[in-house]
Design a protein around this motif. Structure first.
Motif, PDB file in Angstrom:
ATOM      1  N   LEU A 225      10.784 -13.724   7.959  1.00 14.62           N
ATOM      2  CA  LEU A 225      10.845 -14.538   6.120  1.00 14.62           C
ATOM      3  C   LEU A 225      10.506 -15.961   6.211  1.00 14.62           C
ATOM      4  CD1 LEU A 225      12.846 -11.967   4.874  1.00 14.62           C
ATOM      5  CD2 LEU A 225      11.122 -11.358   4.782  1.00 14.62           C
ATOM      6  N   VAL A 331       8.402  -5.248   8.770  1.00  9.65           N
ATOM      7  CA  VAL A 331       9.065  -5.549   7.649  1.00  9.65           C
ATOM      8  C   VAL A 331       9.369  -4.644   7.625  1.00  9.65           C
ATOM      9  CG1 VAL A 331       9.964  -6.588   5.166  1.00  9.65           C
ATOM     10  CG2 VAL A 331       8.055  -8.220   6.578  1.00  9.65           C
ATOM     11  N   TYR A 347       9.941 -10.264   1.560  1.00 15.54           N
ATOM     12  CA  TYR A 347       8.681 -10.542   2.279  1.00 15.54           C
ATOM     13  C   TYR A 347       7.396 -10.786   1.360  1.00 15.54           C
ATOM     14  CZ  TYR A 347       3.753  -9.652   4.505  1.00 15.54           C
ATOM     15  OH  TYR A 347       2.679  -9.678   4.530  1.00 15.54           O
TER      16      TYR A 347
END
Length: 415
Positions: A225, A331, A347
């Motif tokens: 991230l 993710v 994200y």
């Protein structure tokens, strides 16, 4: 590939692709926000204020709605209502510009409010696609997501013509039609979730295990991230490309053509995504996408003619397409079970914050040192952040003694 799918999988694939096509048509209106606001007679400072509020709404809303979706356990219905409300609000933007409240145009509030409902829909749709792809063998995120890019490629050159005939408000009203069409196809789908999500949302699962803090305790997820937040800043310098065109003696009015070329690169990489995954891991694909962005930034300062800018511009679309085909899956795979939607919306929010910082830096850098200096600095930033992302795997394994859930090197036996 689709020939090997079951009848149910083919039906789901058709609905997902139809939903993405309609959603891609929705994107076309985003290019006309500033044009519309300027056309209402707003001064540049007010337009900048509205777009700043719009960006803030785009940052805050994804994690907000993502957490609600994870807690409700019904991403499908939440997405449906977000699309319905977003459609109404975007269509209300042109009329709101004619209404003043205490001397302030109502559009100042309506446009950011529409973004608050619109922005999280992309991440939610991505999460549903990944969940469906996990349940149906032979289905993948990339071969579904690419249809949004294709429909955007179709609608993008049509809107200037249609807006010229019916007015720029036409794009806002068409958003309502396409958003509701997207909601219709979404309603025909199940709320596909991964096995881990289904377990996490089972009635017997303790509610506290869905706490947001679980995301920030995951080293590899947090590392990514942070990486995407920083990497997204240089990539957003694309919006200043008109200054580079002017610098090399070109015509800034060809930006529409450059967007089309860029989107072709995006479609190309999304189409090749499944094949690339046979040879590259998700982290390697992410590094490839970032490297394409970095190469783009480093090559722009060397451009001296429009044709050179046009060729380098293709790298932007290729980088974005590579990211799309890998980052969402990465993710989703790293996210704590039950928080997949929240993680994917974080994200998206990180990219939004990076975009705001990039815009501020770009404006200052161009005024102080010139457009080519800005792109050169951005290229250096990309090289540094890629190196740090690579080192994060070594640090996690050797120092923190944490094995990465998704190894950097692809396991050839599973490929």
């Amino acid at each position: 590939m689709s020939k090997n799918l079951s009848a149910e999988a083919k039906r789901v694939l058709f609905l997902l692709r139809a939903r993405q096509i309609c959603y891609g048509f929705c994107w076309g209106v985003l290019s006309f926000f500033v044009i519309f606001l300027s056309g209402t007679g707003m001064d540049p400072q007010t337009v900048g204020l509205v777009m700043t509020l719009n960006s803030i709404a785009g940052i805050v809303s994804p994690p907000f709605w993502g957490m609600i979706g994870d807690k409700l356990g019904s991403r499908k219905m939440l997405l449906f209502w977000l699309l319905i409300i977003a459609g109404l609000l975007v269509a209300f933007v042109p009329p709101s510009a004619t209404i003043n409240v205490f001397g302030v145009s109502l559009v100042v509030f309506v446009l950011p409010l529409s973004t608050f409902f619109r922005q999280p829909t992309s991440a939610m749709m991505d999460a549903m696609i990944v969940g469906a792809a996990e349940q149906f063998e032979g289905m993948s995120y990339s071969n579904i997501r690419v249809f949004s890019s294709i429909s955007f490629l179709i609608i993008n050159p049509l809107y200037p013509v249609l807006n010229g005939k019916f007015g720029v408000a036409f794009a806002f009203y068409s958003f309502l039609v396409f958003a509701w069409a997207t909601a219709f196809f979404n309603l025909k789908l199940k709320d596909y979730r991964s096995h881990g999500e289904a377990v996490a949302h089972h009635k017997g699962q303790p509610k506290q295990k869905l706490h947001l803090s679980r995301i920030f305790k995951d080293y590899y997820l947090v590392t990514f991230l942070i990486f995407i937040f920083i990497a997204w800043m240089p990539s957003q310098a694309y919006f200043f490309l008109n200054y580079l065109l002017e610098d090399v003696g070109g015509d800034a009015n060809i930006m529409g053509i450059l967007v089309a070329i860029k989107t072709c690169g995006e479609v190309l990489m999304l189409s090749c995504s499944n094949r690339m995954k046979k040879y590259l891991s998700l982290p390697q694909l992410i590094v490839l996408g970032a490297s394409l962005y970095g190469l783009e930034q480093l090559l722009y300062p060397l451009c001296t003619a429009t044709w050179q800018v046009t060729i380098v511009n293709l790298l932007d679309g290729m980088g974005f397409g590579t990211f799309l085909g890998s980052a969402v899956n990465y993710v989703y795979s790293l996210a704590p079970k039950g928080l997949e939607t929240t993680a994917t919306t974080l994200y998206g929010a990180g990219m939004g914050i990076g975009g705001i910082i990039a815009s501020s830096f770009g404006g200052w850098a161009i005024a102080a040192h010139g457009i080519k200096w800005m792109y050169g600095v951005n290229g250096i930033i990309m090289v540094v952040i890629i190196a740090l992302f690579l080192l994060s795997f070594w640090f996690g394994k050797k120092v923190l003694k944490k094995e990465p859930p998704i190894p950097f090197r692809l396991n050839k036996q599973k490929a």
